[in-house]
Scaffold this motif. Sequence first.
Motif, mmCIF file in Angstrom:
data_model
loop_
_atom_site.group_PDB
_atom_site.id
_atom_site.type_symbol
_atom_site.label_atom_id
_atom_site.label_comp_id
_atom_site.label_asym_id
_atom_site.label_seq_id
_atom_site.Cartn_x
_atom_site.Cartn_y
_atom_site.Cartn_z
ATOM 1 N N VAL A 142 0.845 -1.202 0.000
ATOM 2 C CA VAL A 142 0.000 0.000 0.000
ATOM 3 C C VAL A 142 0.875 1.244 0.000
ATOM 4 N N ARG A 143 0.406 2.256 -0.757
ATOM 5 C CA ARG A 143 1.087 3.558 -0.755
ATOM 6 C C ARG A 143 0.067 4.577 -0.248
ATOM 7 N N VAL A 144 0.483 5.394 0.729
ATOM 8 C CA VAL A 144 -0.429 6.384 1.298
ATOM 9 C C VAL A 144 0.206 7.756 1.165
ATOM 10 N N ARG A 145 -0.570 8.695 0.605
ATOM 11 C CA ARG A 145 -0.079 10.077 0.553
ATOM 12 C C ARG A 145 -0.880 10.882 1.572
ATOM 13 N N HIS A 156 0.632 -3.491 4.565
ATOM 14 C CA HIS A 156 -0.817 -3.404 4.727
ATOM 15 C C HIS A 156 -1.182 -2.058 5.351
ATOM 16 N N LEU A 157 -2.459 -1.705 5.234
ATOM 17 C CA LEU A 157 -2.990 -0.506 5.896
ATOM 18 C C LEU A 157 -4.210 -0.925 6.704
ATOM 19 N N ILE A 158 -4.191 -0.634 8.012
ATOM 20 C CA ILE A 158 -5.390 -0.857 8.840
ATOM 21 C C ILE A 158 -6.070 0.509 8.967
ATOM 22 N N ALA A 159 -7.279 0.601 8.397
ATOM 23 C CA ALA A 159 -7.972 1.896 8.315
ATOM 24 C C ALA A 159 -8.883 2.060 9.517
ATOM 25 N N PHE A 273 -14.993 -5.221 4.141
ATOM 26 C CA PHE A 273 -14.031 -4.762 5.144
ATOM 27 C C PHE A 273 -12.602 -4.797 4.597
ATOM 28 N N THR A 274 -12.458 -5.223 3.358
ATOM 29 C CA THR A 274 -11.103 -5.301 2.764
ATOM 30 C C THR A 274 -11.165 -4.829 1.306
ATOM 31 N N ASP A 275 -9.995 -4.667 0.683
ATOM 32 C CA ASP A 275 -9.934 -4.311 -0.741
ATOM 33 C C ASP A 275 -9.691 -5.589 -1.555
ATOM 34 N N PRO A 276 -9.840 -5.551 -2.872
ATOM 35 C CA PRO A 276 -9.657 -6.783 -3.662
ATOM 36 C C PRO A 276 -8.243 -7.351 -3.555
ATOM 37 N N VAL A 280 -5.769 -3.765 2.477
ATOM 38 C CA VAL A 280 -6.368 -2.759 3.362
ATOM 39 C C VAL A 280 -7.446 -3.438 4.198
ATOM 40 N N LEU A 281 -7.444 -3.155 5.504
ATOM 41 C CA LEU A 281 -8.433 -3.749 6.407
ATOM 42 C C LEU A 281 -9.172 -2.599 7.099
ATOM 43 N N LEU A 282 -10.481 -2.518 6.942
ATOM 44 C CA LEU A 282 -11.260 -1.478 7.629
ATOM 45 C C LEU A 282 -11.594 -1.967 9.040
ATOM 46 N N ALA A 283 -11.508 -1.046 10.020
ATOM 47 C CA ALA A 283 -11.771 -1.419 11.415
ATOM 48 C C ALA A 283 -12.481 -0.277 12.137
ATOM 49 N N GLY A 284 -13.215 -0.601 13.194
ATOM 50 C CA GLY A 284 -13.890 0.419 13.999
ATOM 51 C C GLY A 284 -14.946 1.150 13.184
#
Length: 384
Positions: A142-145, A156-159, A273-276, A280-284
């Motif tokens: 994952v790349r985050v700007r 990974h990114l936990i969102a 809760f995730t991307d293909p 990325v994992l969505l939480a909360g």
Amino acid sequence: MSRSVLVAGAGPVGLSAALAAAASGLSPRVLEARGRDEERAGSRALFVHRATLRHLEAVRPGLGAAVAAAGLTWSTHRTLWAGSEVHRRSFPTGPAGSGLPPFTSLPQTVLEDLLRDACEASGIPVSWGDAVHRVTAGREGVRVRTASGAEHRGGHLIACDGPRSVVRAELGVAMAGVTTPADFVVLDVDEGTLPAEPERVFHYRHPALGRNVLLVPFRGGWRIDVQCRAGEDPDRVGAETSRRLSEVVPQLNGPRITWTSVYRFQQRVAESFTDPQERVLLAGEAAHLLPPFGARGMNSGIADAVAAARAVREDAVATYGHERRRAAEQNVAAAGSALHHLLAPRRRQRWAQRAAAAVAPWSPAAGRWLDAAPYGPRLRSVRY
Ligand SMILES: Cc1cc2nc3c(=O)[nH]c(=O)nc-3n(C[C@H](O)[C@H](O)[C@H](O)COP(=O)(O)OP(=O)(O)OC[C@H]3O[C@@H](n4cnc5c(N)ncnc54)[C@H](O)[C@@H]3O)c2cc1C
């Protein structure tokens, strides 16, 4: 597998995710929009369940116990109908095998400060005041700007960036569900003189206000939750509650209002809760919105956080997506059932509640049924 994990958001869920990731041998970095010492309003989540304390104890020994000690545990809850008691239950508050109490009640801000201190003590880097802006997920990671223009890469990114999640929007994931058009006014009061034995009290038709009122003590104060009638202006209800505070909470001596807010019951779950790419994992609250009644929002979010870190370590992101989405749907169902009990939209239901209140002095079962409102039914299968 890359061991670096980015975490979006330093709310209770993001900070817990970072601690859980570090405890799993991963290298987390937290990206947070707010400044480190920016003021946060109100108490918000109060009620921390034993299951959550156990999670925190497991990710950093001593943390669950520190959270428990910073809060308040009461041993009695009561339910009243128009001022007359219809149910009372006292229970043991001593620590179970884990050494942790059944729950603790403290402002969310205090919990967040303890989690933040634990992250700092664990050497977890947090970039304060730098919001996640763009997210690109691919097979390699994952790349985050961020808003400042910085670029971060991770496996990974936990969102955990809350109800208006930018990460969720970047993935194009929609939320499905409903918002119930019934307003609740919430007021925090400082403790004035707390009664020697604090207790949780739920009033159907509080004698001073004629509305349903939930009183929840916490370390440092009390939360007053007032259910508005259909079509009522919540600001007027808030003003009336403030004016009549000594009648609403006669247990308190000279309290001062420290926060007021209005909310509606949201019951929404992200469609995935995730991307293909399973990066990325969505939480909360980035993944689910639940009503405060039942205390499921933050507690289930922290369960997500711990499960997300484990899923990254075990390369089981798809399983995370299925399992935590199912848990969120169960939590929504339980919260919806509590709301239904509380609002009693049908005449037959209102009649049943009146009848239960009338027989409660002789029928403990009727009192127990009335007492179910603030939490919803006990469903054994529901996990936070
Ligand atoms: C009145 C009230 C009472 C409640 N009572 C309870 C209770 O008793 N028990 C319970 O379990 N729950 C309760 N809740 C719910 C609880 O407050 C939430 O579930 C909890 O705050 C969710 O935590 P979170 O970390 O997912 O999101 P948040 O607390 O919203 O944190 C999200 C974080 O992400 C940051 N952020 C946002 N956008 C970005 C971005 N683009 N980049 C980086 N960072 C970003 C935010 O600044 C914030 O710090 C209550 C809520 C309310 C309103």
